[in-house]
Design a protein around this motif. Structure first.
Motif, PDB file in Angstrom:
ATOM      1  N   GLY A 122       0.793  -1.221   0.000  1.00  0.00           N
ATOM      2  CA  GLY A 122       0.000   0.000   0.000  1.00  0.00           C
ATOM      3  C   GLY A 122       0.825   1.270   0.000  1.00  0.00           C
ATOM      4  O   GLY A 122       0.490   2.246  -0.662  1.00  0.00           O
ATOM      5  N   LYS A 123       1.949   1.258   0.700  1.00  0.00           N
ATOM      6  CA  LYS A 123       2.785   2.461   0.770  1.00  0.00           C
ATOM      7  C   LYS A 123       3.326   2.797  -0.627  1.00  0.00           C
ATOM      8  O   LYS A 123       3.326   3.949  -1.045  1.00  0.00           O
ATOM      9  CB  LYS A 123       3.952   2.207   1.735  1.00  0.00           C
ATOM     10  CG  LYS A 123       4.157   3.309   2.741  1.00  0.00           C
ATOM     11  CD  LYS A 123       5.224   2.928   3.751  1.00  0.00           C
ATOM     12  CE  LYS A 123       6.490   3.720   3.525  1.00  0.00           C
ATOM     13  NZ  LYS A 123       7.643   3.164   4.227  1.00  0.00           N
ATOM     14  N   ALA A 124       3.761   1.746  -1.316  1.00  0.00           N
ATOM     15  CA  ALA A 124       4.289   1.950  -2.662  1.00  0.00           C
ATOM     16  C   ALA A 124       3.184   2.461  -3.583  1.00  0.00           C
ATOM     17  O   ALA A 124       3.405   3.367  -4.393  1.00  0.00           O
ATOM     18  CB  ALA A 124       4.857   0.646  -3.209  1.00  0.00           C
ATOM     19  N   ARG A 125       1.982   1.888  -3.426  1.00  0.00           N
ATOM     20  CA  ARG A 125       0.857   2.304  -4.278  1.00  0.00           C
ATOM     21  C   ARG A 125       0.575   3.798  -4.072  1.00  0.00           C
ATOM     22  O   ARG A 125       0.407   4.537  -5.034  1.00  0.00           O
ATOM     23  CB  ARG A 125      -0.373   1.482  -3.946  1.00  0.00           C
ATOM     24  CG  ARG A 125      -1.593   1.877  -4.758  1.00  0.00           C
ATOM     25  CD  ARG A 125      -2.789   0.988  -4.493  1.00  0.00           C
ATOM     26  NE  ARG A 125      -2.584  -0.358  -5.008  1.00  0.00           N
ATOM     27  CZ  ARG A 125      -2.419  -1.433  -4.253  1.00  0.00           C
ATOM     28  NH1 ARG A 125      -2.444  -1.321  -2.932  1.00  0.00           N
ATOM     29  NH2 ARG A 125      -2.227  -2.604  -4.785  1.00  0.00           N
ATOM     30  N   ARG A 126       0.585   4.240  -2.793  1.00  0.00           N
ATOM     31  CA  ARG A 126       0.310   5.655  -2.525  1.00  0.00           C
ATOM     32  C   ARG A 126       1.389   6.535  -3.131  1.00  0.00           C
ATOM     33  O   ARG A 126       1.108   7.578  -3.714  1.00  0.00           O
ATOM     34  CB  ARG A 126       0.214   5.884  -1.020  1.00  0.00           C
ATOM     35  CG  ARG A 126      -1.147   5.505  -0.454  1.00  0.00           C
ATOM     36  CD  ARG A 126      -1.297   6.008   0.978  1.00  0.00           C
ATOM     37  NE  ARG A 126      -0.351   5.388   1.889  1.00  0.00           N
ATOM     38  CZ  ARG A 126      -0.530   4.168   2.415  1.00  0.00           C
ATOM     39  NH1 ARG A 126      -1.591   3.457   2.095  1.00  0.00           N
ATOM     40  NH2 ARG A 126       0.354   3.656   3.234  1.00  0.00           N
ATOM     41  N   ARG A 127       2.633   6.088  -3.030  1.00  0.00           N
ATOM     42  CA  ARG A 127       3.750   6.872  -3.574  1.00  0.00           C
ATOM     43  C   ARG A 127       3.608   7.003  -5.096  1.00  0.00           C
ATOM     44  O   ARG A 127       3.821   8.068  -5.660  1.00  0.00           O
ATOM     45  CB  ARG A 127       5.066   6.183  -3.206  1.00  0.00           C
ATOM     46  CG  ARG A 127       6.306   6.871  -3.705  1.00  0.00           C
ATOM     47  CD  ARG A 127       6.585   8.168  -2.954  1.00  0.00           C
ATOM     48  NE  ARG A 127       7.638   8.911  -3.630  1.00  0.00           N
ATOM     49  CZ  ARG A 127       7.561  10.202  -3.963  1.00  0.00           C
ATOM     50  NH1 ARG A 127       6.471  10.901  -3.670  1.00  0.00           N
ATOM     51  NH2 ARG A 127       8.551  10.798  -4.582  1.00  0.00           N
ATOM     52  N   ILE A 128       3.235   5.916  -5.754  1.00  0.00           N
ATOM     53  CA  ILE A 128       3.064   5.941  -7.213  1.00  0.00           C
ATOM     54  C   ILE A 128       1.953   6.913  -7.592  1.00  0.00           C
ATOM     55  O   ILE A 128       2.097   7.737  -8.514  1.00  0.00           O
ATOM     56  CB  ILE A 128       2.742   4.525  -7.737  1.00  0.00           C
ATOM     57  CG1 ILE A 128       3.983   3.644  -7.638  1.00  0.00           C
ATOM     58  CG2 ILE A 128       2.273   4.581  -9.186  1.00  0.00           C
ATOM     59  CD1 ILE A 128       3.727   2.200  -7.940  1.00  0.00           C
ATOM     60  N   GLU A 129       0.840   6.846  -6.853  1.00  0.00           N
ATOM     61  CA  GLU A 129      -0.271   7.748  -7.160  1.00  0.00           C
ATOM     62  C   GLU A 129       0.162   9.200  -6.970  1.00  0.00           C
ATOM     63  O   GLU A 129      -0.207  10.080  -7.742  1.00  0.00           O
ATOM     64  CB  GLU A 129      -1.481   7.398  -6.290  1.00  0.00           C
ATOM     65  CG  GLU A 129      -2.257   6.221  -6.893  1.00  0.00           C
ATOM     66  CD  GLU A 129      -3.187   5.520  -5.911  1.00  0.00           C
ATOM     67  OE1 GLU A 129      -3.167   5.885  -4.709  1.00  0.00           O
ATOM     68  OE2 GLU A 129      -3.918   4.615  -6.353  1.00  0.00           O
ATOM     69  N   GLU A 130       0.963   9.410  -5.919  1.00  0.00           N
ATOM     70  CA  GLU A 130       1.469  10.753  -5.639  1.00  0.00           C
ATOM     71  C   GLU A 130       2.312  11.286  -6.804  1.00  0.00           C
ATOM     72  O   GLU A 130       2.096  12.387  -7.297  1.00  0.00           O
ATOM     73  CB  GLU A 130       2.361  10.620  -4.405  1.00  0.00           C
ATOM     74  CG  GLU A 130       2.335  11.730  -3.410  1.00  0.00           C
ATOM     75  CD  GLU A 130       3.167  11.296  -2.212  1.00  0.00           C
ATOM     76  OE1 GLU A 130       2.626  10.524  -1.391  1.00  0.00           O
ATOM     77  OE2 GLU A 130       4.360  11.664  -2.139  1.00  0.00           O
ATOM     78  N   ILE A 131       3.274  10.469  -7.246  1.00  0.00           N
ATOM     79  CA  ILE A 131       4.154  10.905  -8.347  1.00  0.00           C
ATOM     80  C   ILE A 131       3.333  11.120  -9.604  1.00  0.00           C
ATOM     81  O   ILE A 131       3.486  12.107 -10.320  1.00  0.00           O
ATOM     82  CB  ILE A 131       5.246   9.846  -8.616  1.00  0.00           C
ATOM     83  CG1 ILE A 131       6.136   9.677  -7.393  1.00  0.00           C
ATOM     84  CG2 ILE A 131       6.091  10.249  -9.816  1.00  0.00           C
ATOM     85  CD1 ILE A 131       7.144   8.559  -7.531  1.00  0.00           C
TER      86      ILE A 131
END
Lengths: 418, 506
Positions: free
Chosen positions: B115-124
């Protein structure tokens, strides 16, 4: 292109849930069909606890081979050498347990022997770039030779041992879930619809369990977790999908493939341990008897995913159990199920307007039904071969919507991408 | 141009491979927060340079500075650690994995794989307007979206300097526009983009600075406002752009190819080549102009014997070719440069010397006493490589490993071997760089002076007008007009090709 992207909705977590419900529905449906079949044909072995227990016992070695194959192929190495690795496993188990007197060391011995087989395959395919099939077949030829030689060397002087078999081996304790066996057994005897069948299923699965069976069952979710929910698993799978891309991102492709193939061999080795020490009381030459290949078939049937792979192993285990316990009558009863199943498939295909496929299914289904109604039992030869025939049929029908790892079986050289 | 430290400085970079110097004395300064384009012909050494900057190859000489600090890049991970990311021309994505999995692969330590990676990807994705959805399978994505995933992959790893290697090669025009929009967003957020291309219009529209590379070295650095596409092209080639033109006429009155009433029908019985009659003389180049798909390909295949004639006669000199097999026609003296060199001209997976034998498998120097003469073929391949300036390390590499221009030069060299009387050249310079183009024109001019008859088909009207002695126009399978290449303009020819203004044909 952009339009198309909008049209196909993004698969979210709901997709996984849907898949799970569908699997449960399919499993339940099959079980109910089996109950009906028992009622119609009066073959009580179709759902008896004995058959269920045997199913589990027969499914474990196939399932271990299938799981092993899945690990290897997810990293892009086709492992047709599972048969040989299982053979190593049977012998390794016999050697370690007999000379130590400890069944648990036998388990370790089988795992190590299988892993050595996997290591050989990895050296050939990954380091030297040998064709995966060639290396696997070589391993399958090598294994019986090596084990025969070692048995000759180590077992012939022992009491009860010889060049083709080991002396009797120490056995594992068996476990039962307490308070389940007796009451369920009496329930089962009543042959009440559904209740007795369920009792048979539960009793078969929960009593007289060998630790290897438990280990085997446990390894299915463990494999799923490792491959799909850890960085290690992601890296391993990426090697099976696009090793050039993986390498460009710093994944050590060779190392991943080595790990996968060695794990694959270890899993096959556990299957071998089960055959030598649980399904039988000693190592015998030829004990594996094609289970490595059937495991590969179960893996393909399972679309390279652990849950489905286990289901495939269960299917093969069940047909094998049925022919062993129920014999000609029970397998004969299966014809009814197959016939009706094929007719249903024909209707479905007709509805989807695939006329030729529908016609073929309808004709074959009708033929099977006619066969069922005109005979009372199947020839013994066919009964014995029913697991293999099932393998063939299942592969022929299931092999249409499968998705194997994209780079499976391809030779990969480091730096091959640029 | 800016007071801050340049993002990347390359000084005196030299890289030698066995037999070739790929780069020498490269000097480039890339200012931070700009789009810096590097242009050059195919094979000029752009890709090698980028591999050096990305740590995939080590320079033999020279220094690399990132943000003013000298660095040694041993591997891509070193480059990534310095904030340099590469978007490869051929996508490095696994189709059967999700976008999320592709992005985090190899960088799991940053934010895990959940989930953390998913949020980071959405952020970028949101920050740079990339519109990437992390949970889709890559195989469901179009080409443009895949490229954005590649860019996101690089950004996820914290890159501040992005190298894009020929990023527009795989895109359709709208996608190119979207990409340029993304690049401007990246620049606005303070990132530096190094953009490799040979498409000059694109470079002029998106770059802040342009460095030109020719034959492995930097020749100039310019601002897009100061140059035109043509000047840039001349910088790339190192000379005036070649002009297709013929000097004096060498046309004789000896007919080489004579076609009389040739008709070819397709499977439905429609005439795709309809009653075509023409004559090509020794020393004459006859150009066929026409909108693609008007029977040019079928006309060529009819002459080569690849399609059966429904009616008519084809003669080479005094020999009647009608009904003759393609190999016999080639042996009779026809050379053929096919329009699609990958489908017809080459075996991509075979070495150059085997490709030399193709179509000449019954003739010396490839054959001795009914058997293939390896040494003869190899020696003759060496000759072609030398005379036709095919840039290759040796003749044992596969045809696929040559650039398009060099593949074409190899084909031209092969088809000119064995003294053909007639050369059929279908789009001989399509998809080749300017250097190879001018070389191929030279060879055509030279062969014409020696008395070769050429049938030239091209979609490049400048080439067609400049290189033809005679021009015929084909429309719906019929030769509808004739034009004088000395006087006609491309516009006039274009209208003839569409069937308008037939009356103005000479």
């Amino acid at each position: 292109m952009i339009e198309q992207e909008i049209r196909t909705p993004a698969p979210r977590t709901g997709d996984r849930e849907r898949r799970r419900t569908r699997m449960l529905a399919v499993g339940g449906g099959i079980f109910i069909a089996l109950i009906l079949l028992r009622l119609i044909t009066g073959e009580s072995d179709i759902t008896s606890s004995g058959t269920m227990g045997a199913t589990l016992a027969l499914a474990v070695p196939i399932g271990m081979a299938a799981l092993g194959g899945m690990w290897s192929e997810r990293s892009g190495v086709v492992n047709i050498g599972l048969e040989g690795m299982m053979t190593f496993g049977t012998w390794g188990a016999a050697f370690a347990s007999y000379f130590s007197g400890n069944p648990w060391l036998g388990l370790l011995g089988g795992i190590v022997a299988g892993a050595v087989g996997g290591l050989l395959h990895a050296v050939a395919t990954v380091t030297f770039g040998v064709d995966h099939i060639v290396s696997g077949v070589a391993l399958n030829i090598l294994a019986p030779g090596v084990t025969r030689y070692l048995s000759d060397l180590l077992f012939t002087d022992e009491k009860g041992g010889g060049a083709t078999q080991s002396p009797p081996l120490p056995s594992f304790p068996t476990w039962s879930v307490p308070g389940v066996g007796k009451p369920l057994g009496s329930l089962e005897k009543h042959h009440w619809i559904l209740i007795s069948d369920l009792a048979g299923l539960v009793r078969g699965v929960l009593t007289n369990l060998s630790p290897i069976t438990l280990l085997g069952i446990l390894l299915v979710p463990v494999s799923y977790y490792l491959l799909w929910h850890t960085a290690f698993g992601l890296r391993l799978r990426s090697c099976g999908e696009n090793p050039v891309a993986a390498e460009s991102l710093g994944v050590k492709v060779y190392r991943m493939k080595y790990s996968a193939v060695v794990i694959s061999g270890a899993l096959a080795g556990i299957g071998g341990v089960f055959l030598a020490m649980v399904a039988s009381s000693n190592y015998q030459e030829g004990q594996v008897n094609g289970r490595g290949y059937i495991g590969l078939a179960a893996m393909i049937f399972g679309n390279w995913r652990p849950g489905m792979v286990a289901g495939g192993a269960g299917l093969f285990g069940y047909t094998d159990a049925l022919q062993l316990r129920g014999g000609a009558g029970a397998v004969h009863a299966m014809l009814l199920l197959i016939g009706i199943g094929l007719l249903a498939l024909a209707v479905w295909r007709g509805y989807r307007r695939r006329v030729v496929a529908a016609a073929v299914s309808a004709v074959v289904g009708a033929g099977v039904l006619v066969w069922f109604f005109l005979t009372d039992a199947l020839p013994r030869e066919i009964v014995t071969y029913s697991p293999h025939i099932t393998t063939l049929l299942v592969l022929a029908f299931a092999a249409q919507r499968l998705r194997m790892p994209a780079a499976d079986g391809m030779r990969y050289r480091r730096g091959g991408g640029h | 141009m800016s007071t801050t430290e340049p993002a990347v400085e390359l000084h005196g970079i030299t890289k030698r491979f066995p037999g070739v110097v790929a780069n020498h004395d490269i000097d480039i300064e890339v200012a931070a927060g700009t789009v810096h384009a590097i242009v050059g012909e195919n094979g000029a050494g752009k890709s090698t340079l980028m591999k050096i900057l990305y740590g995939m190859q080590r320079p033999d000489e020279g220094t690399i500075k990132v943000d003013g600090v000298e660095v040694a890049l041993h591997s891509p991970s070193d480059a990534i650690a310095r904030g340099i990311g590469m978007v490869h021309q051929h996508f490095m994505l696994a189709d059967n994995l999700s976008v999320l999995e592709n992005v985090v692969l190899g960088a799991e330590r940053l934010h895990g794989i959940g989930g953390k990676a998913r949020r980071r990807i959405e952020e970028i994705s949101h920050q740079y307007g990339l519109g990437v959805e992390p949970d889709r399978l890559v195989e469901q994505l179009g080409v443009g979206a895949r490229q954005r995933v590649e860019i996101l992959k690089v950004l996820y790893r914290g890159a501040k300097i992005l190298i894009l290697d020929e990023p527009t090669a795989v895109l359709v025009p709208q996608e190119v526009e979207e990409l340029f929009g993304n690049l401007r967003d990246l620049k606005r957020e303070g990132l530096t983009v190094i953009f490799i291309s040979h498409k000059l219009d694109e470079v002029l529209s998106v770059a802040d600075t342009i460095t030109v590379i020719r034959r492995g070295t930097t020749v100039d650095t310019v601002r897009p406002g100061d140059v035109t596409a043509r000047q840039l092209a001349e910088l790339m080639v190192g000379s005036e752009l070649p002009v297709p033109e013929l000097r004096e006429s060498t046309v004789t009155d000896v007919p080489v190819l004579t076609m009389d009433g040739v008709t070819v029908r397709d499977a439905t019985g429609r005439a795709v080549v309809d009653d075509v009659s023409l004559t090509i003389h020794e020393g004459e180049i006859l150009g066929i102009a026409g909108v693609e798909g008007n029977g040019q390909a079928e006309l060529v295949e009819a002459i080569m014997g690849m399609l059966p004639l429904a009616a008519g006669v084809v003669r080479l000199g005094d020999t009647d070719l009608t009904g003759m097999a393609t190999r016999r026609r080639r042996e009779a003296g026809i050379g053929f440069i096919p329009e699609d060199r990958h489908r017809h001209g080459l075996l991509l997976e075979s070495p150059l010397w085997e490709n030399r034998i193709l179509g000449h498998q019954t003739r010396p120097p490839n054959v001795k006493g009914g058997l293939i003469d390896r040494q003869g073929a190899r020696n003759d391949t060496e000759r072609i490589v030398r005379d036709y300036d095919v840039r290759t390390p040796n003749i044992d590499v596969t045809a696929a490993s040559l650039s398009g221009g060099n593949q074409q030069k190899l084909i031209v060299g092969r088809e000119m071997s064995g003294d053909p009387k007639l050369l059929i050249a279908a789009h001989p310079t399509r998809g080749v760089d300017v250097g190879a183009q001018s070389a191929i024109w030279d060879h055509l001019r030279h062969a014409r002076a020696e008395g070769l008859a050429v049938l030239l088909i091209s979609a490049d009207l400048d080439e067609l007008i400049g290189m033809s002695d005679t021009l015929r126009v084909i429309l719906r399978g019929r030769l509808v007009g004739e034009a004088d290449p000395a006087t006609i303009t491309p516009d006039q020819l274009g209208s003839l090709m569409t069937g308008a203004g037939e009356e103005s044909a000479a």
